[in-house]
Design a protein around this motif. Structure first.
Motif, PDB file in Angstrom:
ATOM      1  N   ARG A  89       0.832  -1.199   0.000  1.00  0.00           N
ATOM      2  CA  ARG A  89       0.000   0.000   0.000  1.00  0.00           C
ATOM      3  C   ARG A  89       0.869   1.252   0.000  1.00  0.00           C
ATOM      4  N   ASN A  90       1.890   1.275   0.859  1.00  0.00           N
ATOM      5  CA  ASN A  90       2.757   2.451   0.939  1.00  0.00           C
ATOM      6  C   ASN A  90       3.480   2.705  -0.376  1.00  0.00           C
ATOM      7  N   LYS A  91       3.970   1.651  -1.009  1.00  0.00           N
ATOM      8  CA  LYS A  91       4.665   1.818  -2.288  1.00  0.00           C
ATOM      9  C   LYS A  91       3.715   2.292  -3.375  1.00  0.00           C
ATOM     10  N   ALA A  92       2.484   1.791  -3.349  1.00  0.00           N
ATOM     11  CA  ALA A  92       1.496   2.238  -4.340  1.00  0.00           C
ATOM     12  C   ALA A  92       1.169   3.714  -4.141  1.00  0.00           C
ATOM     13  N   TYR A  96       1.882   6.716  -6.767  1.00  0.00           N
ATOM     14  CA  TYR A  96       0.799   7.614  -7.183  1.00  0.00           C
ATOM     15  C   TYR A  96       1.188   9.070  -6.970  1.00  0.00           C
ATOM     16  N   SER A  97       1.770   9.369  -5.821  1.00  0.00           N
ATOM     17  CA  SER A  97       2.155  10.756  -5.562  1.00  0.00           C
ATOM     18  C   SER A  97       3.273  11.206  -6.501  1.00  0.00           C
ATOM     19  N   GLU A  98       4.172  10.301  -6.862  1.00  0.00           N
ATOM     20  CA  GLU A  98       5.222  10.645  -7.847  1.00  0.00           C
ATOM     21  C   GLU A  98       4.606  10.931  -9.207  1.00  0.00           C
ATOM     22  N   ILE A  99       3.614  10.138  -9.598  1.00  0.00           N
ATOM     23  CA  ILE A  99       2.979  10.340 -10.891  1.00  0.00           C
ATOM     24  C   ILE A  99       2.230  11.681 -10.913  1.00  0.00           C
ATOM     25  N   THR A 100       1.573  12.008  -9.819  1.00  0.00           N
ATOM     26  CA  THR A 100       0.834  13.269  -9.774  1.00  0.00           C
ATOM     27  C   THR A 100       1.751  14.481  -9.790  1.00  0.00           C
ATOM     28  N   ARG A 101       2.991  14.324  -9.368  1.00  0.00           N
ATOM     29  CA  ARG A 101       3.951  15.427  -9.383  1.00  0.00           C
ATOM     30  C   ARG A 101       4.630  15.609 -10.738  1.00  0.00           C
ATOM     31  N   MET A 102       4.455  14.641 -11.628  1.00  0.00           N
ATOM     32  CA  MET A 102       5.084  14.739 -12.949  1.00  0.00           C
ATOM     33  C   MET A 102       4.404  15.836 -13.764  1.00  0.00           C
ATOM     34  N   SER A 103       5.201  16.533 -14.547  1.00  0.00           N
ATOM     35  CA  SER A 103       4.626  17.512 -15.467  1.00  0.00           C
ATOM     36  C   SER A 103       4.735  16.943 -16.877  1.00  0.00           C
ATOM     37  N   PHE A 104       3.669  17.070 -17.605  1.00  0.00           N
ATOM     38  CA  PHE A 104       3.634  16.504 -18.962  1.00  0.00           C
ATOM     39  C   PHE A 104       3.767  17.568 -19.988  1.00  0.00           C
TER      40      PHE A 104
END
Length: 104
Positions: A89-92, A96-104
Motif C-alpha cells: 500500500r505504501n509503495k502504491a 501515485y504521488s510521484e505520478i501526480t507530481r510529474m509535469s507533462f
C-alpha cells in the motif's frame, strides 16, 4: 547444516505491472497478473493467515493443539502478511504521488 536457497528471481518477472492489452503484446508477457491481482492476492493472504492464527490460538487455548510452536508460527505468518500488505500500500501511494507530481 547448509541450506540451499536456490536462485533469486526478480519481482518483475513474477509480477509485472501491465498497462493494458497493447502493452502485453509488445512485451510478450501474456496472462500475467496486474497490480490489482497482486494487491487482491495480498489481501486474501492476510485473511487466510489471520484465520489460521485464530484457529491455532483457539486450539491452543482449548488444549487441542499438540505443538504449541504452531500457534507462534501462525501468529508470525499473519504478522508478516499484514506487514507485506502495508508495504505494498505504501509503495502504491508513493508511486501515485510521484505520478501526480510529474509535469507533462
Amino acid at each position: 547444516m547448509a541450506v540451499n536457497i536456490g536462485t533469486i528471481q526478480p519481482i518483475w518477472d513474477s509480477f509485472p505491472l501491465s498497462l493494458g492489452e497493447s502493452d502485453q503484446s509488445v512485451s510478450g508477457r501474456e496472462n500475467l497478473p496486474v497490480f490489482a491481482d497482486i494487491f487482491q492476492n495480498a489481501i486474501d493472504t492476510v485473511k487466510q493467515t489471520d484465520a489460521e492464527k485464530n484457529q491455532a490460538e483457539y486450539l491452543l487455548a482449548t488444549g487441542q493443539l499438540d505443538n504449541p510452536a504452531a500457534s507462534s508460527i501462525a501468529s508470525t505468518q499473519a504478522q508478516l502478511s499484514i506487514e507485506l500488505l502495508i508495504q505494498l500500500r505504501n509503495k502504491a501511494l508513493d508511486a501515485y504521488s510521484e505520478i501526480t507530481r510529474m509535469s507533462f
